[in-house]
Design an enzyme around this catalytic site. Structure first.
Site, PDB file in Angstrom:
ATOM      1  N   ASP A 238       1.409  18.509  19.211  1.00 45.74           N
ATOM      2  CA  ASP A 238       2.149  19.426  20.080  1.00 45.74           C
ATOM      3  C   ASP A 238       3.088  20.379  19.348  1.00 45.74           C
ATOM      4  OD1 ASP A 238       0.858  18.277  22.194  1.00 45.74           O
ATOM      5  OD2 ASP A 238       2.578  17.154  22.941  1.00 45.74           O
TER       6      ASP A 238
ATOM      7  N   LYS B 242       3.277   4.434  -1.031  1.00 45.81           N
ATOM      8  CA  LYS B 242       3.372   5.405  -2.120  1.00 45.81           C
ATOM      9  C   LYS B 242       4.728   6.097  -1.981  1.00 45.81           C
ATOM     10  CE  LYS B 242      -1.276   4.951  -1.595  1.00 45.81           C
ATOM     11  NZ  LYS B 242      -1.935   4.199  -0.519  1.00 45.81           N
TER      12      LYS B 242
ATOM     13  N   HIS C 195       0.821  -1.214   0.000  1.00 45.01           N
ATOM     14  CA  HIS C 195       0.000   0.000   0.000  1.00 45.01           C
ATOM     15  C   HIS C 195       0.852   1.260   0.000  1.00 45.01           C
ATOM     16  CE1 HIS C 195      -3.281   2.614   1.937  1.00 45.01           C
ATOM     17  NE2 HIS C 195      -3.831   2.135   0.845  1.00 45.01           N
TER      18      HIS C 195
ATOM     19  N   HIS D  87      -9.143  11.494   1.925  1.00 43.95           N
ATOM     20  CA  HIS D  87      -8.278  10.319   1.819  1.00 43.95           C
ATOM     21  C   HIS D  87      -6.925  10.561   2.485  1.00 43.95           C
ATOM     22  CE1 HIS D  87      -5.970   7.143  -0.515  1.00 43.95           C
ATOM     23  NE2 HIS D  87      -7.046   6.465  -0.143  1.00 43.95           N
TER      24      HIS D  87
ATOM     25  N   ASP E 276      16.556  10.646  -8.652  1.00 48.69           N
ATOM     26  CA  ASP E 276      17.997  10.922  -8.578  1.00 48.69           C
ATOM     27  C   ASP E 276      18.553  10.849  -7.163  1.00 48.69           C
ATOM     28  OD1 ASP E 276      18.268  11.177 -11.282  1.00 48.69           O
ATOM     29  OD2 ASP E 276      18.149  13.362 -11.313  1.00 48.69           O
TER      30      ASP E 276
ATOM     31  N   LYS F  42      -3.916  10.960   5.179  1.00 45.55           N
ATOM     32  CA  LYS F  42      -3.452  10.099   6.277  1.00 45.55           C
ATOM     33  C   LYS F  42      -2.327  10.825   7.007  1.00 45.55           C
ATOM     34  CE  LYS F  42      -4.008   6.813   2.568  1.00 45.55           C
ATOM     35  NZ  LYS F  42      -5.286   6.188   2.780  1.00 45.55           N
TER      36      LYS F  42
END
Length: 475
Positions: free
Chosen positions: A399, A217, A215, A392, A222, A394
């Site tokens: 603090d 991404k 899952h 969507h 470079d 996440k």
């Protein structure tokens, strides 16, 4: 004769059911998950057995990546090629940093510049610009690369760079891209791009792979620029779906933490291709911006690891919060450690806020999450439901000192079954920017407490929510 065959068939079926339940029990996983699978197998035997074979068999203990190769990738690459001077770990975050180092050798890196992108209109033009400037290599590790206008635009850009001699490696998840034609990826291969599917699902190995998906991404260009977050390569991150725009978060990193993104990709590449890449050229010196103490760790978790590293990090952040912890997640199906931490922090007086979409893209998951949201609301957590589209994103911020962004949802699947990656960033400036993004999203949301039908649902709705919650460890 027919009755004898019937009795024999029923007896064999119950023997198989008993063996499956014993297998579930002896796997020694969390009791809630054990009970959920046992109930499914007992009450819907045929369908339950099929689902258990496809989605429930636990492969956490399998050594899919050899320890020797993993050691080479981490120790040689990260210690031999990378030197850091004057690295200062904030005293408050030292235990969290040490946790990740000790669990999975996730080293902290300083001198980072973090750019936050909150929609596809910003992310994809920036990505295409970085691809156009690539000189040596491009590495992409994506759950979904869609065969749509945007997916073809990105692949065209990759093909153009491959023709210029840039080395390009692409990992896509086989289940995430089930609907994508093989021709889409074959076109890239024909142009010299190395493309590998993560755990291809083919009979008879189907049952051992379908439940454990990549899952992550990750994009590295470079070795000096990297991306991680919640966005896949798909047009819906720009146009949305139906009448719902998609709101997501991606971060662009330049600086030391790109080494950690590179390490995560190269471990995955060994996983899919069995090619060990440890060349110094993939870890170049990064001197293109001023030194700073913006510290970041890239943490990966996987069902093959002995510990759920990212989940442990989430629990640590929540319980260590002194003033506030704000969380955005599209799916809220927390396991017991995270649920306990959220309720404990809220009851201790910490300002805990959770922001989820009011309308999910997965209706069954949305129903299963409702009782969890109500439970933390009753413990003092402020629950907001985003109304300006499908959220969507996440992210977590705490603090004014720490933020994390990546692919991990607050649900059982991300914590226990998926291969995930998150960047944990220890920097006040980044935390304040992420906090402001959260507060802007909050302005486009409604408090759960302002929805009486969600706080006090009718009997049949509450019963349905409770029934779907029983299956939440399996979703």
């Amino acid at each position: 004769m027919q009755s004898l065959l019937y009795i024999t068939g029923v007896t064999l079926m119950w023997i198989v059911i008993a063996m499956a339940v014993i297998h579930v029990v002896m796997d020694n996983r969390q009791p809630a998950k054990t009970m959920a699978w046992a109930l499914v197998i007992l009450f819907i035997p045929v369908i339950g057995l099929v689902f258990y074979l496809f989605f429930g068999v636990n492969h956490r203990k399998e050594r899919l990546v050899s320890q020797r190769s993993l050691d080479q990738l981490t120790k040689r690459s990260m210690l031999g090629f990378v030197e850091q001077q004057n690295l200062r770990v904030p005293e408050r975050q030292k235990q969290l940093v040490d946790l990740f180092v000790n669990q999975s050798f996730s080293l902290p890196f300083k001198d980072n510049q973090i750019d936050i992108m909150t929609d596809g209109y910003v992310f994809f033009p920036e990505l295409l610009k970085d691809i156009a400037q690539a000189k040596h290599h491009i590495h992409i590790d994506m759950y979904i690369i869609e065969d749509d206008a945007l997916g073809r635009l990105v692949t065209d850009a990759l093909i153009d760079k491959a023709r210029q001699g840039v080395l390009i490696r692409v990992i896509y998840d086989d289940v995430g891209c089930w609907k994508v034609s093989h021709r889409f990826f074959e076109r890239m291969r024909e142009e010299g791009i190395e493309v590998s599917a993560f755990l291809p699902v083919r009979f008879p190995s189907f049952t051992s792979k379908v439940n454990y998906r990549n899952h992550r991404k990750l994009i590295i260009i470079d070795g000096i620029v990297g991306y991680t977050g919640g966005m896949n390569i798909a047009l819906r991150y720009v146009k949305g779906t139906g009448e719902q725009p998609w709101r997501d978060t991606m971060i662009r990193i330049s600086g030391g933490a790109v080494y950690a993104l590179q390490r995560a990709f190269l471990v995955d590449w060994y996983f899919v291709d069995r090619t060990l890449i440890t060349n110094r050229i993939y870890y170049p010196l990064t001197t293109h911006h001023s030194p700073n103490n913006c510290l970041a760790q890239v943490v990966t978790s996987a069902p093959t690891n002995p510990y759920p590293e990212i989940m442990q990090g989430f629990v640590r952040v929540i319980l260590a919060a002194r003033r506030y912890v704000f969380i955005e997640t599209p799916y809220f199906l927390p396991n017991e450690p995270v649920l306990f931490a959220l309720k404990t922090a809220a009851m201790a007086g910490v300002d805990v806020r959770i922001l989820c979409p009011r309308r999910s893209d997965a209706r069954f998951t949305e129903w299963a999450s409702r009782s969890y949201l109500r439970e933390v609301y009753e413990a003092g957590v402020q629950v907001y439901l985003y109304e300006a589209g499908f959220l969507h994103s996440k992210v977590m911020v705490s603090d004014d000192s720490l933020t994390t962004c990546g692919s991990t949802n607050v649900d059982f699947r991300s914590f226990e079954n998926n291969f995930e990656a998150n960047a944990f960033i220890y920097d006040e400036g980044t935390a304040l920017r992420m906090k402001n993004i959260f507060l802007k999203d909050q302005e486009q949301s409604v408090l759960l407490g302002d929805l009486p039908h969600r706080i006090h649902p009718k009997f049949m709705k509450r019963l349905w929510e409770s029934l779907t919650r029983l299956l939440s460890p399996l979703l």
